[in-house]
Design a protein around this motif. Structure first.
Motif, PDB file in Angstrom:
ATOM      1  N   PRO A  17       0.834  -1.192   0.000  1.00  0.00           N
ATOM      2  CA  PRO A  17       0.000   0.000   0.000  1.00  0.00           C
ATOM      3  C   PRO A  17       0.876   1.252   0.000  1.00  0.00           C
ATOM      4  O   PRO A  17       1.797   1.355   0.801  1.00  0.00           O
ATOM      5  CB  PRO A  17      -0.804  -0.113   1.299  1.00  0.00           C
ATOM      6  N   LYS A  21       1.875   2.110  -7.014  1.00  0.00           N
ATOM      7  CA  LYS A  21       1.270   1.338  -8.107  1.00  0.00           C
ATOM      8  C   LYS A  21       0.386   2.219  -8.985  1.00  0.00           C
ATOM      9  O   LYS A  21       0.522   2.240 -10.208  1.00  0.00           O
ATOM     10  CB  LYS A  21       0.420   0.177  -7.555  1.00  0.00           C
ATOM     11  N   SER A  39      -8.128  -2.670  -8.484  1.00  0.00           N
ATOM     12  CA  SER A  39      -9.162  -3.420  -7.754  1.00  0.00           C
ATOM     13  C   SER A  39      -9.693  -2.594  -6.593  1.00  0.00           C
ATOM     14  O   SER A  39     -10.882  -2.607  -6.304  1.00  0.00           O
ATOM     15  CB  SER A  39      -8.633  -4.775  -7.297  1.00  0.00           C
ATOM     16  N   ARG A  44     -14.018   0.725  -4.176  1.00  0.00           N
ATOM     17  CA  ARG A  44     -14.471   2.025  -3.645  1.00  0.00           C
ATOM     18  C   ARG A  44     -15.660   2.572  -4.433  1.00  0.00           C
ATOM     19  O   ARG A  44     -16.530   3.232  -3.883  1.00  0.00           O
ATOM     20  CB  ARG A  44     -13.307   3.028  -3.618  1.00  0.00           C
ATOM     21  N   GLU A  65      -8.768  -5.295   5.914  1.00  0.00           N
ATOM     22  CA  GLU A  65      -8.804  -6.729   5.610  1.00  0.00           C
ATOM     23  C   GLU A  65      -9.126  -6.971   4.137  1.00  0.00           C
ATOM     24  O   GLU A  65      -9.445  -6.035   3.413  1.00  0.00           O
ATOM     25  CB  GLU A  65      -9.860  -7.412   6.501  1.00  0.00           C
ATOM     26  N   LEU A  66      -9.058  -8.240   3.725  1.00  0.00           N
ATOM     27  CA  LEU A  66      -9.322  -8.553   2.325  1.00  0.00           C
ATOM     28  C   LEU A  66     -10.795  -8.874   2.097  1.00  0.00           C
ATOM     29  O   LEU A  66     -11.413  -9.631   2.841  1.00  0.00           O
ATOM     30  CB  LEU A  66      -8.476  -9.748   1.859  1.00  0.00           C
ATOM     31  N   VAL A  67     -11.315  -8.293   1.032  1.00  0.00           N
ATOM     32  CA  VAL A  67     -12.676  -8.565   0.586  1.00  0.00           C
ATOM     33  C   VAL A  67     -12.699  -9.990   0.006  1.00  0.00           C
ATOM     34  O   VAL A  67     -11.695 -10.436  -0.553  1.00  0.00           O
ATOM     35  CB  VAL A  67     -13.025  -7.517  -0.497  1.00  0.00           C
ATOM     36  N   GLY A  94      -3.155  -3.897  -7.866  1.00  0.00           N
ATOM     37  CA  GLY A  94      -3.604  -4.266  -6.526  1.00  0.00           C
ATOM     38  C   GLY A  94      -4.228  -5.646  -6.464  1.00  0.00           C
ATOM     39  O   GLY A  94      -4.968  -5.951  -5.521  1.00  0.00           O
ATOM     40  N   ARG A  97      -3.835 -10.236  -4.340  1.00  0.00           N
ATOM     41  CA  ARG A  97      -3.422  -9.904  -2.984  1.00  0.00           C
ATOM     42  C   ARG A  97      -2.918 -11.124  -2.244  1.00  0.00           C
ATOM     43  O   ARG A  97      -2.322 -11.015  -1.190  1.00  0.00           O
ATOM     44  CB  ARG A  97      -4.613  -9.371  -2.182  1.00  0.00           C
ATOM     45  N   ARG A 132      -0.757  11.129   1.734  1.00  0.00           N
ATOM     46  CA  ARG A 132      -1.931  11.005   0.854  1.00  0.00           C
ATOM     47  C   ARG A 132      -3.213  11.160   1.662  1.00  0.00           C
ATOM     48  O   ARG A 132      -4.193  11.738   1.189  1.00  0.00           O
ATOM     49  CB  ARG A 132      -1.907   9.641   0.152  1.00  0.00           C
ATOM     50  N   ARG A 138      -9.745   8.909   1.927  1.00  0.00           N
ATOM     51  CA  ARG A 138      -9.930   7.471   2.074  1.00  0.00           C
ATOM     52  C   ARG A 138      -9.982   7.070   3.538  1.00  0.00           C
ATOM     53  O   ARG A 138      -9.114   7.427   4.320  1.00  0.00           O
ATOM     54  CB  ARG A 138      -8.809   6.716   1.347  1.00  0.00           C
ATOM     55  N   ARG A 149      -2.784  -2.870   6.902  1.00  0.00           N
ATOM     56  CA  ARG A 149      -2.623  -3.151   5.463  1.00  0.00           C
ATOM     57  C   ARG A 149      -1.196  -3.608   5.170  1.00  0.00           C
ATOM     58  O   ARG A 149      -0.981  -4.515   4.388  1.00  0.00           O
ATOM     59  CB  ARG A 149      -2.966  -1.902   4.648  1.00  0.00           C
TER      60      ARG A 149
HETATM   61  N1  LIG Z   1      -7.792  -7.399  -4.452  1.00  0.00           N
HETATM   62  C1  LIG Z   1      -8.188  -6.573  -3.464  1.00  0.00           C
HETATM   63  C2  LIG Z   1      -7.981  -5.186  -3.561  1.00  0.00           C
HETATM   64  C3  LIG Z   1      -8.408  -4.390  -2.514  1.00  0.00           C
HETATM   65  N2  LIG Z   1      -9.030  -4.934  -1.429  1.00  0.00           N
HETATM   66  C4  LIG Z   1      -9.513  -4.100  -0.323  1.00  0.00           C
HETATM   67  O1  LIG Z   1      -9.485  -2.749  -0.675  1.00  0.00           O
HETATM   68  C5  LIG Z   1      -8.592  -2.003   0.164  1.00  0.00           C
HETATM   69  C6  LIG Z   1      -7.893  -0.914  -0.625  1.00  0.00           C
HETATM   70  O2  LIG Z   1      -7.272  -1.489  -1.759  1.00  0.00           O
HETATM   71  P1  LIG Z   1      -6.222  -0.680  -2.632  1.00  0.00           P
HETATM   72  O3  LIG Z   1      -6.803   0.577  -3.092  1.00  0.00           O
HETATM   73  O4  LIG Z   1      -5.630  -1.603  -3.643  1.00  0.00           O
HETATM   74  O5  LIG Z   1      -5.230  -0.406  -1.464  1.00  0.00           O
HETATM   75  P2  LIG Z   1      -3.734  -0.382  -1.239  1.00  0.00           P
HETATM   76  O6  LIG Z   1      -2.891  -1.113  -2.195  1.00  0.00           O
HETATM   77  O7  LIG Z   1      -3.575  -0.746   0.210  1.00  0.00           O
HETATM   78  O8  LIG Z   1      -3.512   1.073  -1.380  1.00  0.00           O
HETATM   79  P3  LIG Z   1      -3.434   1.950  -2.668  1.00  0.00           P
HETATM   80  O9  LIG Z   1      -4.666   2.557  -3.118  1.00  0.00           O
HETATM   81  O10 LIG Z   1      -2.591   2.914  -2.012  1.00  0.00           O
HETATM   82  O11 LIG Z   1      -2.904   1.132  -3.770  1.00  0.00           O
HETATM   83  C7  LIG Z   1      -7.669  -3.068   0.748  1.00  0.00           C
HETATM   84  O12 LIG Z   1      -7.072  -2.674   1.942  1.00  0.00           O
HETATM   85  C8  LIG Z   1      -8.645  -4.230   0.915  1.00  0.00           C
HETATM   86  O13 LIG Z   1      -9.476  -4.071   2.032  1.00  0.00           O
HETATM   87  C9  LIG Z   1      -9.207  -6.302  -1.364  1.00  0.00           C
HETATM   88  O14 LIG Z   1      -9.740  -6.791  -0.386  1.00  0.00           O
HETATM   89  N3  LIG Z   1      -8.804  -7.104  -2.382  1.00  0.00           N
END
Ligand SMILES: Nc1ccn([C@@H]2O[C@H](COP(=O)(O)OP(=O)(O)OP(=O)(O)O)[C@@H](O)[C@H]2O)c(=O)n1
Ligand SMILES: Nc1nc2c(ncn2[C@@H]2O[C@H](COP(=O)(O)OP(=O)(O)O)[C@@H](O)[C@H]2O)c(=O)[nH]1
Ligand SMILES: [Mg+2]
Length: 194
Positions: A17, A21, A39, A44, A65-67, A94, A97, A132, A138, A149
């Protein structure tokens, strides 16, 4: 139809994070015309829609956490199909994961030609995300969630890189230098694709 996605170039963009990227992906779009699918941005957008599913997603994301895998994969696949007629290739930002996410992606969509591993130090990522967070709005750009994260990144996502390394498709990019410097290396990796 997943058929539409056959023979499209797929690039996974993996990194912690705040590693940069999204910043690098924007530059790839400008130079190469790839379709950028973050992703996190897709998730979002679902949250912003106010749907019932979005409410559940928000709670998970706020905790860092992960979705559930299927939710994210379906969203990515739909977005890929929607762009298939005009797209020469995709930057999947992203995702994966965790190793399982990559395996399911390959079953349902296809294999990546390249994995860009955007690498920055932990302290750099925290610094960038705190900065940021001053303007991003966010809910997860706060100290507590950033820590979670990062922990999850090291535990679940770094093994993804090792998983693809044996295939010879990983390009590690040092993301500590200024953006344009980093991009030179990203561009060289993509130029090497053809
Ligand atoms: N494949 C993915 C991508 C994202 N998320 C969820 O979405 C959040 C934010 O994702 P992302 O925007 O990709 O976050 P980061 O990589 O942590 O931050 P950034 O935007 O800075 O890339 C994650 O913490 C997670 O809860 C997820 O569960 N599975
Ligand atoms: N100094 C520096 N800052 C960067 C670089 N890449 C991104 N940033 C900043 O770091 C923050 C996180 O970048 P972002 O692209 O959103 O990272 P992501 O979380 O990996 O998608 C943003 O505020 C960027 O402006 C870089 O190469 N150098
Ligand atoms: Mg991002």
């Amino acid at each position: 139809m997943a058929d539409k996605l056959k023979d499209k170039k797929i690039i996974f963009v993996v990194g912690g994070p705040g590693s940069g990227k999204g910043t690098q992906c924007e530059k790839v779009v400008a130079k190469y015309g790839y379709t950028h699918l973050s992703s996190g941005d897709l998730l979002r957008a679902e949250v912003a829609s106010g749907s019932e599913r979005g409410k559940q997603l928000q709670a998970i994301m706020q905790k860092g956490e992960l979705v559930p895998l299927d939710t994210v994969l379906d969203m990515i696949k739909d977005a890929m199909i929607a762009k298939a007629d005009t797209s020469k290739g995709y930057l999947i930002d992203g995702y994966p994961r965790e190793v399982k996410q990559g395996e399911e992606f390959e079953k349902k969509i296809g294999a990546p030609s390249l994995l860009l591993y955007i690498d920055a130090k932990g302290e750099t990522m925290v610094k960038r995300l705190m900065k940021r967070g001053e303007t991003s709005g966010r809910a997860d750009d706060n100290e507590e969630t950033i820590k979670k994260r990062l922990d999850l990144y090291y535990k679940a996502t770094e093994p993804v890189i090792a998983h693809y390394e044996s295939r010879g498709i990983v390009r590690k990019i040092d993301s500590e230098p200024p953006v344009d410097e980093v991009f030179k290396h990203v561009a060289a990796a993509i130029d090497g694709l053809k």
